[in-house]
Write an enzyme that holds these catalytic residues in place. Structure first.
Site, PDB file in Angstrom:
ATOM      1  NE  ARG A 199      -3.018  -1.339  -6.449  1.00  0.00           N
ATOM      2  CZ  ARG A 199      -2.326  -0.353  -6.933  1.00  0.00           C
ATOM      3  NH1 ARG A 199      -0.968  -0.443  -7.537  1.00  0.00           N
ATOM      4  NH2 ARG A 199      -3.001   0.946  -7.168  1.00  0.00           N
ATOM      5  CE1 TYR A 245       0.297   2.441  -5.642  1.00  0.00           C
ATOM      6  CE2 TYR A 245       0.769   4.205  -7.226  1.00  0.00           C
ATOM      7  CZ  TYR A 245       0.279   2.898  -6.828  1.00  0.00           C
ATOM      8  OH  TYR A 245       0.189   2.009  -7.945  1.00  0.00           O
ATOM      9  CG  ASP A 280       2.115  -1.198  -5.544  1.00  0.00           C
ATOM     10  OD1 ASP A 280       1.916  -0.964  -6.782  1.00  0.00           O
ATOM     11  OD2 ASP A 280       3.121  -1.049  -4.915  1.00  0.00           O
ATOM     12  CG  HIS A 320       4.164   2.900  -5.495  1.00  0.00           C
ATOM     13  ND1 HIS A 320       4.751   4.014  -5.941  1.00  0.00           N
ATOM     14  CD2 HIS A 320       3.489   2.536  -6.770  1.00  0.00           C
ATOM     15  CE1 HIS A 320       4.638   4.191  -7.058  1.00  0.00           C
ATOM     16  NE2 HIS A 320       3.729   3.383  -7.539  1.00  0.00           N
ATOM     17  CD  GLU A 377       2.839  -3.857  -7.272  1.00  0.00           C
ATOM     18  OE1 GLU A 377       1.845  -4.401  -7.319  1.00  0.00           O
ATOM     19  OE2 GLU A 377       3.237  -3.099  -7.981  1.00  0.00           O
ATOM     20  CD  GLU A 403       5.236  -0.986 -10.595  1.00  0.00           C
ATOM     21  OE1 GLU A 403       4.237  -1.623 -10.193  1.00  0.00           O
ATOM     22  OE2 GLU A 403       5.105   0.374 -10.741  1.00  0.00           O
ATOM     23  NE  ARG A 463       3.825  -5.392  -9.870  1.00  0.00           N
ATOM     24  CZ  ARG A 463       2.701  -5.076 -10.666  1.00  0.00           C
ATOM     25  NH1 ARG A 463       1.858  -6.088 -11.541  1.00  0.00           N
ATOM     26  NH2 ARG A 463       2.534  -3.742 -10.782  1.00  0.00           N
ATOM     27  CD  GLU A 488      -0.877  -3.299 -12.399  1.00  0.00           C
ATOM     28  OE1 GLU A 488       0.262  -3.260 -12.433  1.00  0.00           O
ATOM     29  OE2 GLU A 488      -1.274  -1.870 -11.772  1.00  0.00           O
ATOM     30  CD1 TRP A 528       4.512   9.434  -5.495  1.00  0.00           C
ATOM     31  CD2 TRP A 528       4.923   8.076  -7.171  1.00  0.00           C
ATOM     32  NE1 TRP A 528       3.337   9.260  -5.914  1.00  0.00           N
ATOM     33  CE2 TRP A 528       3.612   8.665  -7.049  1.00  0.00           C
ATOM     34  CE3 TRP A 528       5.210   7.473  -8.229  1.00  0.00           C
ATOM     35  CZ2 TRP A 528       2.635   8.039  -8.209  1.00  0.00           C
ATOM     36  CZ3 TRP A 528       4.183   6.839  -9.210  1.00  0.00           C
ATOM     37  CH2 TRP A 528       3.050   7.317  -9.134  1.00  0.00           C
TER      38      TRP A 528
HETATM   39  C1  CS2 Z   1       1.679   0.888 -10.018  1.00  0.00           C
HETATM   40  C2  CS2 Z   1       1.705   2.037 -11.187  1.00  0.00           C
HETATM   41  O1  CS2 Z   1       0.260  -0.471 -10.988  1.00  0.00           O
HETATM   42  C3  CS2 Z   1       1.024  -0.455 -10.079  1.00  0.00           C
HETATM   43  O2  CS2 Z   1       1.546  -1.418  -9.459  1.00  0.00           O
HETATM   44  O3  CS2 Z   1       3.151   0.753  -9.266  1.00  0.00           O
HETATM   45  O4  CS2 Z   1       0.800   2.461 -10.933  1.00  0.00           O
HETATM   46  C4  CS2 Z   1       2.942   2.962 -10.920  1.00  0.00           C
HETATM   47  O5  CS2 Z   1       2.739   3.745 -10.052  1.00  0.00           O
HETATM   48  C5  CS2 Z   1       2.795   3.453 -12.354  1.00  0.00           C
HETATM   49  O6  CS2 Z   1       2.746   2.759 -13.300  1.00  0.00           O
HETATM   50  C6  CS2 Z   1       3.818   4.492 -12.628  1.00  0.00           C
HETATM   51  O7  CS2 Z   1       3.897   5.083 -13.723  1.00  0.00           O
HETATM   52 MG    MG Z   2       3.325  -1.144  -8.356  1.00  0.00          MG
END
Ligand code: CS2
Ligand code: MG
Length: 400
Positions: free
Chosen positions: A147, A159, A208, A210, A234, A260, A281, A337, A400
């Site tokens: 990634r 991020y 990602d 996000h 992602e 996620e 995810r 991941e 975020w």
């Molecule tokens: C992220 C995470 O790993 C990822 O794909 O989206 O780092 C996410 O920001 C954190 O797990 C949030 O706690």
């Molecule tokens: Mg993520």
């Protein structure tokens, strides 16, 4: 056999983790991760106040019945706190069942479907050159999938980018971040173009977003990235609106990975059954444990959707150990991941999974192959830490 104790252990070896340890009258124990980044104490309280009293005296072999008791029996269903608590109980019960059977949990889930669990690592950099160097580090370590995240020129922080991507811990890092979609959209295609040019067509690249775009913005980004053949893009948009993904799908063939932040099959259902995503995810710790995660992945398998479980460092080694048993056995595994935890965290959570040549391998010992050292854990008291709040340059709150 009966459960005689349900201990909720909160520890902070560099970051907060919540672990449930179930103890039986036969002296066997099982562990489950209950960590919800930035909301750890909510889950700890839910477990301690509302779940532990129910578990004491129960037969640990009744995994499904316990799951239904905690889900249907609670009246208030779903949500990240409830489902992380249920997940911890479920994971600990599978750990116990493996120990009673004398088998690694993957053998109870149908056995091996592959020789190892292909993982993807995180490469990041303030600049594209730093990111390229980080990609090379992972390629040299044998990773087949990476990634890639970089800072966005003109923004003070982005991020996924920190001084050391390997220990990226967003909770408690900065209270607020600033975002600009135009700056981001201008920048990202050139980053992936350079990575693809540098590393060739074989390396599987992921990125990602996000949760930060609108569907039409995500559609444009997906189309702009098509020449670089991503394995997945992602969280392109906040996922409360599944229909929004129809718009993205109409414009681009770039594969999508979402989930996620999902905590039940109901969050995923429409995205899977309409084939609006390519990877789901969901994780052991946030989606109801091994029992429920298997249901999600079995539904996904019917619609050509593969797994891509979340595995950031705010999911503990207990979750990762459990994830590997699921990853090894399901037919529609995609990627796992993998952000290696710190040595401090690994000491608190002794485990026998191992990394080699781009794969993680779960333990062959009975159960999950992970535990928590309670004495060491006690040396790391909880430390309040919340995830950042993201705002646009004009101050508007943004995902975020
Ligand atoms: C992220 C995470 O790993 C990822 O794909 O989206 O780092 C996410 O920001 C954190 O797990 C949030 O706690
Ligand atoms: Mg993520």
């Amino acid at each position: 056999m009966r459960i005689v104790d349900a201990r909720v252990i909160v520890t902070c070896p560099g970051r907060n983790f919540v672990t449930l340890k179930l103890v039986t009258d036969a002296g066997l124990t099982g562990v489950g991760d209950a960590t919800l980044n930035g909301r750890e104490l909510a889950v700890a309280a839910y477990l301690g106040e509302h779940v532990a009293p129910v578990l004491r005296g129960r037969d640990p072999a009744r995994i499904e019945d316990t799951w239904q008791l905690l889900y249907q029996g609670a009246y208030w269903r779903r949500g990240p706190v409830t489902m992380s608590a249920i997940a911890a109980v479920d994971t600990a019960l599978w750990d116990l069942k493996g120990k009673v059977a004398g088998l690694p949990v993957y053998q109870l889930l149908g056995g091996r479907s592959r020789d190892g669990v292909t993982v993807y690592g995180h490469a990041a950099g303030e600049t594209v050159d730093e990111a390229l160097t980080d990609v090379a580090r992972l390629v040299d370590a044998g990773y087949r999938a990476v990634r890639v995240q970089t800072a966005v020129p003109g923004l003070s922080n982005t991020y996924g980018v920190s001084a050391d991507a390997r220990t990226y811990e967003p909770a408690g890092s900065v209270p607020e971040t600033t975002w600009s979609t135009p700056r981001y959209l201008t920048h990202v295609p050139s980053v992936l173009a350079k990575v693809r040019a540098e590393f060739g067509p074989e390396l599987r690249l992921l990125h990602d977003v996000h949760h930060r775009l609108t569907p039409i913005e995500a559609a444009g980004l997906g189309r702009a990235l098509e020449p670089y053949g991503l394995t997945w893009l992602e969280d392109p948009v906040p996922a409360e609106l599944p229909e929004g993904f129809r718009l993205i799908r109409r414009h681009t063939t770039t594969p999508l990975a979402v989930g996620e932040v999902f905590n039940s099959i109901w969050d995923c259902r429409q995205l899977i059954t309409e084939q609006l995503i390519d990877y789901v995810r969901t994780s052991v710790v946030h989606a109801g444990g091994i029992t429920h995660l298997r249901r999600i992945f079995d539904l996904a398998a019917l619609y050509h959707v593969r797994s891509g479980s979340h595995g950031a460092t705010d999911l503990s080694p207990v979750c990762l150990a459990a994830a590997l048993h699921v990853d090894l056995s399901i037919p529609n595994f995609g990627l796992q991941e993998y952000m290696p935890h710190t040595a401090e965290t690994d000491a608190v959570f002794p485990h026998t999974y191992s990394y080699a040549d781009g794969y993680l391998h779960p333990s062959e010992e009975p159960g999950l192959g992970v535990d928590i050292d309670e004495e060491l854990a006690a040396r790391y008291p909880y430390r309040p830490a919340a995830l950042p709040v993201n705002r646009l340059e004009d101050g508007t709150v943004h995902s975020w």
